[in-house]
Enzyme design. Structure first.
Site, PDB file in Angstrom:
ATOM      1  N   LYS A 106      29.751   3.145  -2.614  1.00 42.65           N
ATOM      2  CA  LYS A 106      29.648   4.602  -2.732  1.00 42.65           C
ATOM      3  C   LYS A 106      28.566   5.050  -3.703  1.00 42.65           C
ATOM      4  O   LYS A 106      28.098   6.180  -3.634  1.00 42.65           O
ATOM      5  CB  LYS A 106      31.006   5.206  -3.122  1.00 42.65           C
ATOM      6  N   LYS A 154      34.310   0.137   8.972  1.00 42.08           N
ATOM      7  CA  LYS A 154      35.653   0.716   9.082  1.00 42.08           C
ATOM      8  C   LYS A 154      35.586   2.206   9.423  1.00 42.08           C
ATOM      9  O   LYS A 154      34.626   2.891   9.043  1.00 42.08           O
ATOM     10  CB  LYS A 154      36.465   0.471   7.808  1.00 42.08           C
ATOM     11  N   LYS A 176      36.534   8.727   6.560  1.00 43.32           N
ATOM     12  CA  LYS A 176      36.368  10.187   6.536  1.00 43.32           C
ATOM     13  C   LYS A 176      34.902  10.557   6.463  1.00 43.32           C
ATOM     14  O   LYS A 176      34.495  11.594   6.965  1.00 43.32           O
ATOM     15  CB  LYS A 176      37.070  10.771   5.307  1.00 43.32           C
TER      16      LYS A 176
HETATM   17  N1  AQP Z   1      39.765   2.374   8.738  1.00 47.26           N
HETATM   18  C1  AQP Z   1      40.927   2.162   8.131  1.00 47.26           C
HETATM   19  N2  AQP Z   1      41.797   1.259   8.640  1.00 47.26           N
HETATM   20  C2  AQP Z   1      43.007   1.047   8.031  1.00 47.26           C
HETATM   21  N3  AQP Z   1      43.404   1.710   6.915  1.00 47.26           N
HETATM   22  C3  AQP Z   1      42.561   2.622   6.386  1.00 47.26           C
HETATM   23  N4  AQP Z   1      42.652   3.436   5.322  1.00 47.26           N
HETATM   24  C4  AQP Z   1      41.518   4.187   5.218  1.00 47.26           C
HETATM   25  N5  AQP Z   1      40.663   3.867   6.217  1.00 47.26           N
HETATM   26  C5  AQP Z   1      41.290   2.897   6.967  1.00 47.26           C
HETATM   27  C6  AQP Z   1      43.802   3.479   4.442  1.00 47.26           C
HETATM   28  O1  AQP Z   1      44.185   4.828   4.276  1.00 47.26           O
HETATM   29  C7  AQP Z   1      44.718   4.979   2.965  1.00 47.26           C
HETATM   30  C8  AQP Z   1      44.079   6.136   2.285  1.00 47.26           C
HETATM   31  O2  AQP Z   1      42.711   5.926   2.077  1.00 47.26           O
HETATM   32  P1  AQP Z   1      41.933   6.940   1.135  1.00 47.26           P
HETATM   33  O3  AQP Z   1      41.732   8.222   1.795  1.00 47.26           O
HETATM   34  O4  AQP Z   1      42.581   7.063  -0.176  1.00 47.26           O
HETATM   35  O5  AQP Z   1      40.611   6.208   0.842  1.00 47.26           O
HETATM   36  P2  AQP Z   1      39.572   5.587   1.740  1.00 47.26           P
HETATM   37  O6  AQP Z   1      39.999   4.225   2.127  1.00 47.26           O
HETATM   38  O7  AQP Z   1      38.319   5.662   0.963  1.00 47.26           O
HETATM   39  O8  AQP Z   1      39.499   6.533   3.010  1.00 47.26           O
HETATM   40  P3  AQP Z   1      38.278   6.778   3.913  1.00 47.26           P
HETATM   41  O9  AQP Z   1      38.747   7.494   5.093  1.00 47.26           O
HETATM   42  O10 AQP Z   1      37.523   5.518   4.168  1.00 47.26           O
HETATM   43  O11 AQP Z   1      37.407   7.783   3.063  1.00 47.26           O
HETATM   44  P4  AQP Z   1      35.901   7.704   2.648  1.00 47.26           P
HETATM   45  O12 AQP Z   1      35.083   7.865   3.876  1.00 47.26           O
HETATM   46  O13 AQP Z   1      35.756   8.848   1.707  1.00 47.26           O
HETATM   47  O14 AQP Z   1      35.681   6.366   1.984  1.00 47.26           O
HETATM   48  C9  AQP Z   1      44.518   3.670   2.223  1.00 47.26           C
HETATM   49  O15 AQP Z   1      45.732   2.944   2.271  1.00 47.26           O
HETATM   50  C10 AQP Z   1      43.461   2.995   3.040  1.00 47.26           C
HETATM   51  O16 AQP Z   1      43.556   1.594   2.941  1.00 47.26           O
END
Ligand code: AQP
Length: 328
Positions: free
Chosen positions: A112, A194, A197
């Site tokens: 990030k 993966k 968001k």
């Molecule tokens: N692609 C994924 N597959 C399985 N689990 C996932 N999680 C996120 N993406 C996947 C799980 O969702 C929970 C919350 O995640 P978060 O929002 O706190 O953080 P993150 O993993 O950073 O989410 P994003 O969507 O990937 O956001 P950005 O794009 O901002 O980095 C966690 O349990 C995570 O494992």
């Protein structure tokens, strides 16, 4: 004795299938077996810039998604991280206990901050110590997360062990709970990354997407030039679609049963069936979400009640940690 579980999601974007299949669905399925604490981690969301009005709206929307997906507020404390001040207070203690090398090795921080290292916030580097505080405040036994968060839970364990060794045995050492299937849902347009968001509109299916949008995303999903439908890791696009198919199928459906179902069929048939499964699988969530939206006071009450129920645990742990360090 039930195990205590803690987990959370950032209201930093709209919720997608990865958040649901990797986290929320598992929380709902296991909620009767455990003592549950599920948080909306708004303080984590601000480690990257957020529009204040949107952040406030997404925090409430995420609470509604937890409830709409089936979390029972009688069994589960649902609350907003910034409503319990001990999260930031304990995180500061952990910032002072954690070596810089441990924090700067975290993959999420490196990814990030990669593009604009000098401009990225100090909070982004401190993200894992805040996450450690979230988990350790409640003396959680298990942390159900997707595979991408495993490294942060391991760092949490390291921080707890270091604190317990150097000051006093204040913290329980938690375990990461990572389910096999769905632990990492991949981007539909780029299945080696993966689903996330921040990955752009065609990488994800959002939980509140209309049936038309869900159909369009799945029909356009990247696959390969193969023909037969098999769970093969070296065909990541197909593997991802089949994983989603399995997770929306009745519990206990095996990979072999799904492969047998599609023998002699092509990707077109798989995608059409998957469209129906996902639309129907998400329909109750969408409908419940709309119902909850009609009564904003109900959601505010759930969040207040959740925080009030668990605040005493956070206060007790923080007091013990503070005293162990000689503060006050
Ligand atoms: N692609 C994924 N597959 C399985 N689990 C996932 N999680 C996120 N993406 C996947 C799980 O969702 C929970 C919350 O995640 P978060 O929002 O706190 O953080 P993150 O993993 O950073 O989410 P994003 O969507 O990937 O956001 P950005 O794009 O901002 O980095 C966690 O349990 C995570 O494992």
């Amino acid at each position: 004795m039930k195990k205590r579980v803690f987990s959370g999601i950032q209201p930093s974007g709209e919720m997608h299938l990865g958040n649901y299949l990797g986290a929320i669905k598992n929380w709902v399925e296991a909620q009767h077996d455990n003592e549950n604490i599920f948080c909306i981690v708004d303080l984590h969301a601000i480690t990257v810039p957020q529009d204040p009005t949107t952040l406030h709206r997404r925090t409430r929307d995420l609470a509604k998604i937890y409830l709409a997906a089936g979390l029972d507020p009688k069994r589960t404390a649902i609350f907003v991280q910034s409503h319990i001040k001990e999260h930031t207070e304990l995180a500061w203690l952990f910032n002072c206990v954690t070596p810089l090398g441990w924090a700067s090795r975290m993959t999420q921080y490196k990814e990030k901050s990669a593009e604009k290292k000098e401009q990225s916030s100090v909070g982004l580097l401190a993200y894992p110590m805040l996450m450690a505080a979230d988990i350790l405040l409640y003396q959680a036994d298990g942390v159900p997360v997707g595979d991408d968060q495993k490294q942060h839970v391991e760092l949490t364990r390291d921080i707890a062990e270091k604190f317990n060794r150097e000051y006093a045995p204040v913290f329980k050492i938690p375990e990461p709970w990572i389910r096999g299937e769905g632990a990492r849902i991949m981007a539909l347009d780029e299945p080696t990354k993966k689903m996330s968001k921040s990955g752009g509109p065609s990488n994800a299916i959002l939980l509140l997407d209309s049936p038309e949008v869900i159909k369009s995303r799945i029909m356009k999903a990247t696959t390969d030039s193969g023909r037969d439908i098999k769970f093969e890791a070296e065909r990541p696009g197909l593997y991802n679609l089949l994983t989603i198919y399995q997770l929306f199928s009745p519990a206990g459906t095996t990979q072999e049963q799904i492969e047998a179902h599609f023998v002699g069929q092509g990707y077109g048939t798989l995608k059409k069936e998957l469209v129906e499964l996902v639309i129907e699988g998400l329909r109750p969530l969408r409908e419940n979400f709309n119902q909850l939206s009609a009564d904003p006071c109900y959601v505010e009450d759930i969040l207040k009640d959740g925080a009030d129920r668990i605040r005493p645990i956070a206060e007790t742990t923080y007091k013990a940690a503070k005293e162990a360090m000689g503060l006050g």
